[in-house]
Design a protein around this motif. Structure first.
Motif, short mmCIF file in Angstrom:
data_model
loop_
_atom_site.label_atom_id
_atom_site.label_comp_id
_atom_site.label_asym_id
_atom_site.label_seq_id
_atom_site.Cartn_x
_atom_site.Cartn_y
_atom_site.Cartn_z
N LEU A 86 0.83 -1.20 0.00
CA LEU A 86 0.00 0.00 0.00
C LEU A 86 0.87 1.25 0.00
CD1 LEU A 86 -3.02 0.68 0.09
CD2 LEU A 86 -2.84 0.75 2.57
N CYS A 87 1.95 1.20 0.74
CA CYS A 87 2.89 2.33 0.78
C CYS A 87 3.54 2.53 -0.58
CB CYS A 87 3.94 2.08 1.85
SG CYS A 87 5.17 3.38 2.01
N ILE A 88 3.96 1.44 -1.21
CA ILE A 88 4.60 1.53 -2.52
C ILE A 88 3.63 2.05 -3.56
CG2 ILE A 88 5.58 0.13 -4.39
CD1 ILE A 88 6.86 -1.63 -2.21
N SER A 89 2.40 1.56 -3.55
CA SER A 89 1.43 2.02 -4.56
C SER A 89 1.05 3.47 -4.34
CB SER A 89 0.19 1.12 -4.56
OG SER A 89 -0.46 1.17 -3.31
N THR A 90 0.95 3.91 -3.09
CA THR A 90 0.64 5.31 -2.82
C THR A 90 1.77 6.21 -3.31
OG1 THR A 90 -0.65 4.68 -0.89
CG2 THR A 90 0.04 6.98 -1.03
N ALA A 91 3.01 5.82 -3.03
CA ALA A 91 4.16 6.60 -3.52
C ALA A 91 4.19 6.63 -5.04
CB ALA A 91 5.45 6.01 -2.97
N TRP A 92 3.84 5.50 -5.67
CA TRP A 92 3.80 5.43 -7.13
C TRP A 92 2.76 6.40 -7.68
CZ3 TRP A 92 0.37 4.29 -11.01
CH2 TRP A 92 0.93 3.98 -12.25
N PHE A 93 1.55 6.40 -7.10
CA PHE A 93 0.51 7.30 -7.58
C PHE A 93 0.87 8.76 -7.33
CE2 PHE A 93 -2.40 3.57 -7.42
CZ PHE A 93 -2.84 3.66 -8.73
N LEU A 94 1.46 9.07 -6.18
CA LEU A 94 1.88 10.45 -5.92
C LEU A 94 2.91 10.90 -6.96
CD1 LEU A 94 2.22 10.59 -2.03
CD2 LEU A 94 0.68 11.96 -3.45
N HIS A 95 3.87 10.05 -7.25
CA HIS A 95 4.89 10.37 -8.25
C HIS A 95 4.25 10.57 -9.62
CE1 HIS A 95 8.60 8.97 -10.71
NE2 HIS A 95 8.56 10.27 -10.65
N TYR A 96 3.38 9.65 -9.99
CA TYR A 96 2.77 9.70 -11.32
C TYR A 96 1.91 10.95 -11.51
CZ TYR A 96 -0.13 8.54 -15.31
OH TYR A 96 -0.78 8.59 -16.50
N PHE A 97 1.04 11.25 -10.55
CA PHE A 97 0.14 12.40 -10.73
C PHE A 97 0.88 13.72 -10.59
CE2 PHE A 97 -3.26 9.25 -9.52
CZ PHE A 97 -3.74 9.15 -10.81
N LEU A 98 1.92 13.78 -9.77
CA LEU A 98 2.72 14.99 -9.69
C LEU A 98 3.47 15.22 -11.00
CD1 LEU A 98 3.60 17.30 -7.82
CD2 LEU A 98 5.54 15.90 -7.16
N LEU A 99 4.02 14.16 -11.56
CA LEU A 99 4.69 14.24 -12.85
C LEU A 99 3.71 14.63 -13.95
CD1 LEU A 99 7.48 13.79 -14.13
CD2 LEU A 99 6.83 11.42 -14.49
N ALA A 100 2.51 14.06 -13.91
CA ALA A 100 1.49 14.41 -14.91
C ALA A 100 1.07 15.87 -14.80
CB ALA A 100 0.27 13.49 -14.76
N ALA A 101 0.92 16.37 -13.57
CA ALA A 101 0.53 17.77 -13.38
C ALA A 101 1.60 18.71 -13.94
CB ALA A 101 0.29 18.06 -11.90
N PHE A 102 2.88 18.43 -13.64
CA PHE A 102 3.95 19.25 -14.19
C PHE A 102 4.01 19.16 -15.71
CE2 PHE A 102 6.24 19.05 -9.93
CZ PHE A 102 5.95 20.37 -9.64
#
Length: 184
Positions: free
Chosen positions: A102-118
């Motif tokens: 759950l920790c890994i998937s949350t970090a993955w989603f945070l990275h992905y959506f932050l990268l997508a926003a930028f």
């Protein structure tokens, strides 16, 4: 001595086990500031998420999504909305420290959506440059399809997790003086 820092005056250990220590203090030095900043962060993210959702619904409901700038704005708002939602849910998910996946998937989603926003912000700038600086209208076939492929950079986070899944989640930061580490 007036130089600042943590004060242990008025603090005592309430309970201590091998895995956890609970302290109690009769004052709130920097803890109060951290609590207030956390509270303000969650309120700000919640308000941002509400208004991003209102923006998306407004564009979709009134059919304002026909031109390319509107489509780019909707994509940017969607990426920011998902980033805010994952950030807000992250505090709740942190209550389950044993769920490493759950920790890994949350970090993955945070990275992905932050990268997508930028990325969508950058694509917004590229489109504004093409629309305003390039006087002659350049026709690019499948313009939004190419922007969407660049704007949702799934390949980047797939490469990061494919290299080593420990890139997301719990990481050891060093050794303690007795030779132990903070690894699980």
């Amino acid at each position: 001595d007036g130089s600042g820092g943590w004060s242990s005056n008025g603090c005592s250990v309430q309970n201590s086990t091998d895995s956890e220590t609970i302290c109690g203090c009769n004052h709130l030095t920097s803890f109060a500031i951290l609590l207030i900043l956390t509270f303000i962060t969650y309120i700000g993210c919640g308000i941002s998420a509400i208004f991003l959702a209102v923006t998306i619904l407004t564009y979709l409901a009134f059919k304002l999504r026909k031109d390319i700038p509107s489509k780019i704005l909707i994509q940017l708002c969607f990426a920011l909305l998902l980033l805010n939602l994952v950030f807000l849910v992250d505090a709740w998910l942190a209550l389950y420290p044993d769920a490493v996946g759950l920790c890994i998937s949350t970090a993955w989603f945070l990275h992905y959506f932050l990268l997508a926003a930028f990325t969508w912000m950058g694509l917004e700038a590229v489109h504004m440059y093409v629309a305003l600086v390039k006087v002659f209208n350049v026709n690019v076939s499948h313009y939004m399809l190419k922007f969407s492929l660049a704007g949702w950079p799934m390949i980047v986070v797939i490469i990061v997790i494919a290299i080593d899944k420990k890139n997301y989640g719990l990481v050891s930061y060093g050794r303690f003086s007795d030779g132990t580490t903070d690894e699980l």
